[in-house]
Design a protein around this motif. Sequence first.
Motif, PDB file in Angstrom:
ATOM      1  N   SER A  97       0.937  -1.201   0.109  1.00 10.43           N
ATOM      2  CA  SER A  97       0.015   0.108   0.010  1.00 10.43           C
ATOM      3  C   SER A  97       0.836   1.291  -0.044  1.00 10.43           C
ATOM      4  N   ALA A  98       2.079   1.354   0.428  1.00 11.66           N
ATOM      5  CA  ALA A  98       3.034   2.528   0.486  1.00 11.66           C
ATOM      6  C   ALA A  98       3.530   2.597  -0.944  1.00 11.66           C
ATOM      7  N   ALA A  99       3.833   1.938  -1.837  1.00 11.82           N
ATOM      8  CA  ALA A  99       3.958   2.161  -3.104  1.00 11.82           C
ATOM      9  C   ALA A  99       2.969   2.612  -4.268  1.00 11.82           C
ATOM     10  N   TRP A 100       3.300   3.848  -4.689  1.00  8.60           N
ATOM     11  CA  TRP A 100       2.142   4.507  -5.662  1.00  8.60           C
ATOM     12  C   TRP A 100       2.558   4.199  -6.849  1.00  8.60           C
ATOM     13  N   ASN A 101       1.595   4.072  -7.946  1.00  6.91           N
ATOM     14  CA  ASN A 101       1.765   3.695  -9.171  1.00  6.91           C
ATOM     15  C   ASN A 101       1.834   4.986 -10.285  1.00  6.91           C
ATOM     16  N   TRP A 102       1.490   5.916  -9.843  1.00  2.00           N
ATOM     17  CA  TRP A 102       1.282   7.107 -10.524  1.00  2.00           C
ATOM     18  C   TRP A 102       2.153   8.262  -9.932  1.00  2.00           C
ATOM     19  N   ASP A 103       3.314   8.047  -9.303  1.00  5.15           N
ATOM     20  CA  ASP A 103       4.130   9.303  -8.804  1.00  5.15           C
ATOM     21  C   ASP A 103       4.871   9.397 -10.077  1.00  5.15           C
ATOM     22  N   PHE A 104       5.917  10.703 -10.052  1.00  3.74           N
ATOM     23  CA  PHE A 104       6.588  11.017 -11.407  1.00  3.74           C
ATOM     24  C   PHE A 104       7.302   9.925 -11.853  1.00  3.74           C
ATOM     25  N   THR A 105       8.105   8.954 -11.075  1.00  7.56           N
ATOM     26  CA  THR A 105       9.011   8.022 -11.734  1.00  7.56           C
ATOM     27  C   THR A 105       8.349   7.012 -12.164  1.00  7.56           C
ATOM     28  N   SER A 106       7.214   6.781 -11.514  1.00  5.28           N
ATOM     29  CA  SER A 106       6.481   5.312 -12.123  1.00  5.28           C
ATOM     30  C   SER A 106       5.822   5.941 -13.396  1.00  5.28           C
ATOM     31  N   SER A 107       5.211   7.201 -13.365  1.00  6.17           N
ATOM     32  CA  SER A 107       4.818   7.565 -14.695  1.00  6.17           C
ATOM     33  C   SER A 107       5.755   7.821 -15.853  1.00  6.17           C
ATOM     34  N   LEU A 108       6.905   8.057 -15.214  1.00  5.38           N
ATOM     35  CA  LEU A 108       8.008   8.065 -16.291  1.00  5.38           C
ATOM     36  C   LEU A 108       8.341   6.750 -16.928  1.00  5.38           C
ATOM     37  N   PHE A 109       8.329   5.880 -16.159  1.00  4.00           N
ATOM     38  CA  PHE A 109       8.618   4.506 -16.342  1.00  4.00           C
ATOM     39  C   PHE A 109       7.358   3.835 -17.402  1.00  4.00           C
ATOM     40  N   PHE A 110       6.162   4.095 -17.033  1.00  2.00           N
ATOM     41  CA  PHE A 110       4.972   3.761 -17.928  1.00  2.00           C
ATOM     42  C   PHE A 110       5.166   4.487 -19.191  1.00  2.00           C
ATOM     43  N   ALA A 111       5.635   5.833 -19.286  1.00  2.00           N
ATOM     44  CA  ALA A 111       5.473   6.494 -20.502  1.00  2.00           C
ATOM     45  C   ALA A 111       6.637   5.755 -21.382  1.00  2.00           C
ATOM     46  N   SER A 112       7.524   5.430 -20.830  1.00  2.00           N
ATOM     47  CA  SER A 112       8.867   4.772 -21.627  1.00  2.00           C
ATOM     48  C   SER A 112       8.191   3.433 -22.305  1.00  2.00           C
ATOM     49  N   THR A 113       7.686   2.747 -21.540  1.00  2.00           N
ATOM     50  CA  THR A 113       7.373   1.571 -21.888  1.00  2.00           C
ATOM     51  C   THR A 113       6.056   1.527 -23.005  1.00  2.00           C
ATOM     52  N   VAL A 114       5.193   2.736 -22.938  1.00  2.00           N
ATOM     53  CA  VAL A 114       4.051   2.964 -23.852  1.00  2.00           C
ATOM     54  C   VAL A 114       4.700   3.510 -25.265  1.00  2.00           C
ATOM     55  N   LEU A 115       5.947   4.280 -25.118  1.00  2.00           N
ATOM     56  CA  LEU A 115       6.393   4.880 -26.503  1.00  2.00           C
ATOM     57  C   LEU A 115       7.333   3.675 -27.108  1.00  2.00           C
ATOM     58  N   SER A 116       7.900   2.845 -26.299  1.00  2.00           N
ATOM     59  CA  SER A 116       8.737   1.713 -26.855  1.00  2.00           C
ATOM     60  C   SER A 116       7.806   0.567 -27.246  1.00  2.00           C
ATOM     61  N   THR A 117       6.657   0.572 -27.169  1.00  2.00           N
ATOM     62  CA  THR A 117       5.448  -0.360 -27.403  1.00  2.00           C
ATOM     63  C   THR A 117       6.069  -1.496 -26.527  1.00  2.00           C
ATOM     64  N   THR A 118       6.419  -1.594 -25.264  1.00  2.15           N
ATOM     65  CA  THR A 118       7.161  -2.823 -24.508  1.00  2.15           C
ATOM     66  C   THR A 118       5.507  -3.052 -23.773  1.00  2.15           C
ATOM     67  N   GLY A 119       5.018  -2.138 -22.970  1.00  2.00           N
ATOM     68  CA  GLY A 119       3.635  -2.328 -22.449  1.00  2.00           C
ATOM     69  C   GLY A 119       3.663  -3.707 -21.692  1.00  2.00           C
ATOM     70  N   TYR A 120       4.149  -3.271 -20.093  1.00  2.00           N
ATOM     71  CA  TYR A 120       4.141  -4.426 -19.253  1.00  2.00           C
ATOM     72  C   TYR A 120       2.811  -4.855 -18.936  1.00  2.00           C
ATOM     73  N   GLY A 121       1.763  -3.731 -18.879  1.00  2.00           N
ATOM     74  CA  GLY A 121       0.496  -4.301 -18.468  1.00  2.00           C
ATOM     75  C   GLY A 121       0.163  -4.201 -17.020  1.00  2.00           C
ATOM     76  N   HIS A 122       1.480  -3.944 -16.139  1.00  2.00           N
ATOM     77  CA  HIS A 122       1.013  -4.131 -14.721  1.00  2.00           C
ATOM     78  C   HIS A 122       0.555  -2.849 -14.183  1.00  2.00           C
ATOM     79  N   THR A 123       0.507  -1.639 -14.850  1.00  2.00           N
ATOM     80  CA  THR A 123      -0.161  -0.515 -14.759  1.00  2.00           C
ATOM     81  C   THR A 123      -0.859   0.067 -15.908  1.00  2.00           C
ATOM     82  N   ALA A 124      -2.015   0.482 -15.595  1.00  8.50           N
ATOM     83  CA  ALA A 124      -2.768   0.834 -16.890  1.00  8.50           C
ATOM     84  C   ALA A 124      -3.726   2.198 -16.409  1.00  8.50           C
TER      85      ALA A 124
END
Length: 335
Positions: A97-124
């Motif tokens: 519960s302490a780990a947030w999925n949409w802080d800046f670093t997590s959002s930066l990681f999500f943006a990189s997975t979207v643009l590189s079409t990797t798309g882990y799917g663990h966060t949406a």
Amino acid sequence: MLQSLASNSCVRLIQNHKSTWYFVSLILGYLLYLIFGAVVFSSVELPYEDQLRQELRAVKKQFLVENECLSEERLERFLKKALEASNYGVSILNNASAAWNWDFTSSLFFASTVLSTTGYGHTAPLSDGGKAFCIIYSMIGIPFTLLFLTAVVQRIMVFSTRRPVTYVHTRWGLSKQLVAIVHATLLGLLAVSCFFLIPAAIFSALEENWNFLESFYFCFISLSTIGLGDYVPGEAANQKFRELYKVGITVYLILGLIVMLVVLETFCELQQLKQLRKMFYLKKEKPQDRLAILEHDHLSFTTVSDNAGAKGEDKTKTFISVPTLVSPNDDPMIQ
């Protein structure tokens, strides 16, 4: 006689449409490879899935026995809600519960997975606005990423592949094809060492529940842009320096993707692979062939026109050769 003519015509047909037959064989080979993968995955993974299902049923049954006040319907509703939240990257566990999925670093990681079409799917994205922005962001960002990667790889290829191969070829007089093969092999081994083996050792040390095989599996799934999402680093509850760790993983993914493209482009420039690709491509019509066809058509048209003109002249001469009577006395019949 007829049998030899039929065999010769079949051979001629195959030779004239060689690329088409190669392409058909390529399609059949790809379909067989898909079926082969399905058979292997099914035979290997199905027993584990069945075992996991039985274990979950046993745990659920034991839980209902120990908690008779809770009905099975209420438990099903609770588990369904928890699983839906887990699909969006939100866990109900206390240690997560302490780990947030949409802080800046997590959002930066999500943006990189979207643009590189990797798309882990663990966060949406959870909201409708986030989903709409993700569509627009991807429509612009993915072509932008392709342009960026193409420009970067094109510049790196000059210094990493073309100049070294040309230098060795001219300096020592070795065969350019041999130098290119050796260079591509060494570059591939260097890329595997720096972006697969070493990072796998690092991830297996930083992630508590990962062994070396699982870490190597994550590196390959990520840099090949498959992105299954079953292993995502930095998601542990007690992860130290989580923000810095996420930024480092983002940089690793971008650099690794660039290196993989450089290696693939290096192998694609090998003469042997170029010849292999040409087997399945449509042959381009050469300018000389096009010019010969045009000249042939022009000559055919000219010949037809000349023949038509000659026939017209013959017909005209036939009608003109009839003598013209000036007076009745000129007719030999009257005479």
